[in-house]
Design a protein around this motif. Structure first.
Motif, PDB file in Angstrom:
ATOM      1  N   LEU A 131       0.847  -1.193   0.000  1.00 45.20           N
ATOM      2  CA  LEU A 131       0.000   0.000   0.000  1.00 45.20           C
ATOM      3  C   LEU A 131       0.880   1.239   0.000  1.00 45.20           C
ATOM      4  CD1 LEU A 131      -2.631  -1.411   2.424  1.00 45.20           C
ATOM      5  CD2 LEU A 131      -3.173  -0.457   0.192  1.00 45.20           C
ATOM      6  N   THR A 132       0.628   2.127  -0.974  1.00 44.64           N
ATOM      7  CA  THR A 132       1.407   3.350  -1.145  1.00 44.64           C
ATOM      8  C   THR A 132       0.467   4.560  -1.067  1.00 44.64           C
ATOM      9  OG1 THR A 132       1.163   3.381  -3.559  1.00 44.64           O
ATOM     10  CG2 THR A 132       3.012   2.116  -2.662  1.00 44.64           C
ATOM     11  N   HIS A 133       1.051   5.754  -0.971  1.00 43.79           N
ATOM     12  CA  HIS A 133       0.258   6.986  -0.875  1.00 43.79           C
ATOM     13  C   HIS A 133      -0.722   6.903   0.295  1.00 43.79           C
ATOM     14  CE1 HIS A 133       1.484   6.661  -5.151  1.00 43.79           C
ATOM     15  NE2 HIS A 133       1.749   7.946  -4.998  1.00 43.79           N
ATOM     16  N   VAL A 134      -0.211   6.471   1.441  1.00 42.89           N
ATOM     17  CA  VAL A 134      -1.063   6.157   2.588  1.00 42.89           C
ATOM     18  C   VAL A 134      -1.035   7.282   3.619  1.00 42.89           C
ATOM     19  CG1 VAL A 134      -1.264   4.627   4.597  1.00 42.89           C
ATOM     20  CG2 VAL A 134      -0.869   3.658   2.335  1.00 42.89           C
ATOM     21  N   GLY A 135      -2.218   7.681   4.072  1.00 38.28           N
ATOM     22  CA  GLY A 135      -2.359   8.474   5.286  1.00 38.28           C
ATOM     23  C   GLY A 135      -2.584   7.491   6.417  1.00 38.28           C
ATOM     24  N   PHE A 136      -1.677   7.434   7.386  1.00 37.57           N
ATOM     25  CA  PHE A 136      -1.652   6.318   8.334  1.00 37.57           C
ATOM     26  C   PHE A 136      -2.907   6.207   9.190  1.00 37.57           C
ATOM     27  CE2 PHE A 136       2.873   6.487   7.383  1.00 37.57           C
ATOM     28  CZ  PHE A 136       3.091   5.154   7.131  1.00 37.57           C
ATOM     29  N   ASN A 137      -3.585   7.300   9.436  1.00 37.08           N
ATOM     30  CA  ASN A 137      -4.796   7.221  10.240  1.00 37.08           C
ATOM     31  C   ASN A 137      -6.054   7.188   9.376  1.00 37.08           C
ATOM     32  OD1 ASN A 137      -3.486   7.276  12.766  1.00 37.08           O
ATOM     33  ND2 ASN A 137      -3.116   9.464  12.511  1.00 37.08           N
ATOM     34  N   SER A 138      -5.865   6.967   8.096  1.00 42.95           N
ATOM     35  CA  SER A 138      -7.012   7.062   7.207  1.00 42.95           C
ATOM     36  C   SER A 138      -7.850   5.793   7.242  1.00 42.95           C
ATOM     37  CB  SER A 138      -6.562   7.366   5.772  1.00 42.95           C
ATOM     38  OG  SER A 138      -6.364   6.192   5.047  1.00 42.95           O
ATOM     39  N   LYS A 139      -9.150   5.993   7.188  1.00 36.72           N
ATOM     40  CA  LYS A 139     -10.084   4.868   7.144  1.00 36.72           C
ATOM     41  C   LYS A 139      -9.885   4.060   5.861  1.00 36.72           C
ATOM     42  CE  LYS A 139     -15.009   3.876   7.566  1.00 36.72           C
ATOM     43  NZ  LYS A 139     -16.364   4.433   7.599  1.00 36.72           N
ATOM     44  N   LEU A 140      -9.544   4.756   4.760  1.00 37.52           N
ATOM     45  CA  LEU A 140      -9.313   4.069   3.489  1.00 37.52           C
ATOM     46  C   LEU A 140      -8.200   3.026   3.623  1.00 37.52           C
ATOM     47  CD1 LEU A 140      -9.433   6.740   0.626  1.00 37.52           C
ATOM     48  CD2 LEU A 140     -10.988   4.817   0.995  1.00 37.52           C
ATOM     49  N   TYR A 141      -7.112   3.401   4.312  1.00 38.10           N
ATOM     50  CA  TYR A 141      -5.980   2.489   4.487  1.00 38.10           C
ATOM     51  C   TYR A 141      -6.402   1.230   5.245  1.00 38.10           C
ATOM     52  CZ  TYR A 141      -1.827   0.628   6.812  1.00 38.10           C
ATOM     53  OH  TYR A 141      -0.867  -0.203   7.324  1.00 38.10           O
ATOM     54  N   ILE A 142      -7.129   1.424   6.344  1.00 35.63           N
ATOM     55  CA  ILE A 142      -7.574   0.283   7.159  1.00 35.63           C
ATOM     56  C   ILE A 142      -8.490  -0.617   6.348  1.00 35.63           C
ATOM     57  CG2 ILE A 142      -8.917  -0.354   9.206  1.00 35.63           C
ATOM     58  CD1 ILE A 142      -7.908   2.386  10.403  1.00 35.63           C
ATOM     59  N   GLU A 143      -9.426  -0.007   5.630  1.00 38.35           N
ATOM     60  CA  GLU A 143     -10.367  -0.799   4.830  1.00 38.35           C
ATOM     61  C   GLU A 143      -9.664  -1.524   3.688  1.00 38.35           C
ATOM     62  OE1 GLU A 143     -13.233   2.091   3.654  1.00 38.35           O
ATOM     63  OE2 GLU A 143     -14.383   1.939   5.532  1.00 38.35           O
ATOM     64  N   LYS A 163       3.689  11.477   0.869  1.00 41.78           N
ATOM     65  CA  LYS A 163       4.615  12.562   1.200  1.00 41.78           C
ATOM     66  C   LYS A 163       5.072  13.270  -0.056  1.00 41.78           C
ATOM     67  CE  LYS A 163       6.682  11.267   5.633  1.00 41.78           C
ATOM     68  NZ  LYS A 163       6.273  12.473   6.337  1.00 41.78           N
ATOM     69  N   VAL A 164       5.042  14.587  -0.017  1.00 38.25           N
ATOM     70  CA  VAL A 164       5.530  15.378  -1.140  1.00 38.25           C
ATOM     71  C   VAL A 164       7.014  15.112  -1.366  1.00 38.25           C
ATOM     72  CG1 VAL A 164       5.932  17.736  -1.956  1.00 38.25           C
ATOM     73  CG2 VAL A 164       3.782  17.163  -0.829  1.00 38.25           C
ATOM     74  N   ASP A 165       7.763  14.869  -0.276  1.00 41.70           N
ATOM     75  CA  ASP A 165       9.207  14.643  -0.392  1.00 41.70           C
ATOM     76  C   ASP A 165       9.530  13.435  -1.266  1.00 41.70           C
ATOM     77  OD1 ASP A 165       9.595  16.798   1.215  1.00 41.70           O
ATOM     78  OD2 ASP A 165      10.165  15.664   2.999  1.00 41.70           O
ATOM     79  N   ILE A 166       8.657  12.431  -1.275  1.00 42.49           N
ATOM     80  CA  ILE A 166       8.894  11.254  -2.105  1.00 42.49           C
ATOM     81  C   ILE A 166       8.838  11.647  -3.580  1.00 42.49           C
ATOM     82  CG2 ILE A 166       7.994   8.992  -2.781  1.00 42.49           C
ATOM     83  CD1 ILE A 166       7.096   8.584   0.101  1.00 42.49           C
ATOM     84  N   TYR A 178      11.872   6.498   3.272  1.00 39.72           N
ATOM     85  CA  TYR A 178      10.443   6.624   3.556  1.00 39.72           C
ATOM     86  C   TYR A 178       9.709   5.285   3.693  1.00 39.72           C
ATOM     87  CZ  TYR A 178      11.557  11.353   2.110  1.00 39.72           C
ATOM     88  OH  TYR A 178      12.149  12.586   1.998  1.00 39.72           O
ATOM     89  N   GLY A 179      10.379   4.281   4.213  1.00 33.77           N
ATOM     90  CA  GLY A 179       9.734   2.985   4.418  1.00 33.77           C
ATOM     91  C   GLY A 179      10.061   1.941   3.371  1.00 33.77           C
ATOM     92  N   TYR A 180      10.657   2.346   2.247  1.00 35.89           N
ATOM     93  CA  TYR A 180      11.035   1.353   1.235  1.00 35.89           C
ATOM     94  C   TYR A 180      12.133   0.425   1.746  1.00 35.89           C
ATOM     95  CZ  TYR A 180       8.234   3.830  -2.244  1.00 35.89           C
ATOM     96  OH  TYR A 180       7.196   4.401  -2.944  1.00 35.89           O
TER      97      TYR A 180
END
Length: 197
Positions: A131-143, A163-166, A178-180
């Motif tokens: 999963l990429t482009h993730v907001g960690f507290n987002s409901k979309l990610y959990i679902e 993240k814009v930095d990515i 960034y987690g890679y």
């Protein structure tokens, strides 16, 4: 070890191949990317970084499905194949030689749904969804994670934040990954022995 990055949906994590290659290099592995995408985004990234920073830490080659059939994949090198969406021949050539497949996807429902045709093309080879482009507290990610795992498909414990930095990393040789780097660690741990990669 040969890793194929595969998804039939465009734009869900094209920087994955370069970041994974950098993670391998910084961990002490040899790495190589075969860029099968006609747009050549990995190849262009490496060329721009070479011009800007006087070099790139591993080889990035532009390749076709025919090239993959003839390429040698040396032991001890993490070979990453970046495949284009909508190009069945290139995708299949990568799947045929891959030891492991990564399907990157955003947590958006329409992107998660596109995993299914990709899985149909893969067959029985080891695969993990990232999963990429993730907001960690987002409901979309959990679902999204729950949906994928309910299909019986493995997901990486690591995910890549939005993240814009990515995106700004294009054309650069980055130290911060960034987690890679965690994604690579999961792959190494799954195969059990770094010497076997």
């Amino acid at each position: 070890m040969i890793i194929a990055i595969v998804n039939t949906k465009a734009g869900v994590g094209k920087q994955l191949s370069v970041f994974l290659g950098l993670a391998a290099k910084w961990r002490g592995f040899s790495a190589r990317i075969s860029d099968l995408d006609r747009q050549g985004s990995c190849f262009s990234w490496a060329r721009e970084a070479t011009d800007r920073e006087k070099g790139f830490p591993f080889a990035v080659i532009s390749a076709t499905a025919t090239d993959i059939e003839r390429l040698r994949f040396p032991e001890g090198v993490i070979s990453i194949m970046d495949t284009p969406p909508g190009s069945p021949r290139e995708i299949q050539s990568a799947l045929d030689v891959a030891d492991f497949i990564i399907i990157p996807t955003s947590p958006k429902p329409q992107d998660v749904a596109r995993i299914i045709p990709t899985l149909d093309a893969i067959g029985d080879k080891p695969v993990g969804v990232l999963l990429t482009h993730v907001g960690f507290n987002s409901k979309l990610y959990i679902e999204a994670r729950e949906t994928i795992e309910n299909w019986g498909v493995e997901t990486f414990r690591s995910c890549i934040p939005e993240k814009v930095d990515i995106a700004r990393g294009y054309g650069r040789v980055l130290q911060k990954l960034y987690g890679y780097d965690d994604v690579l660690s999961e792959i190494v741990n799954a195969f059990g022995d770094e010497d076997e990669l």
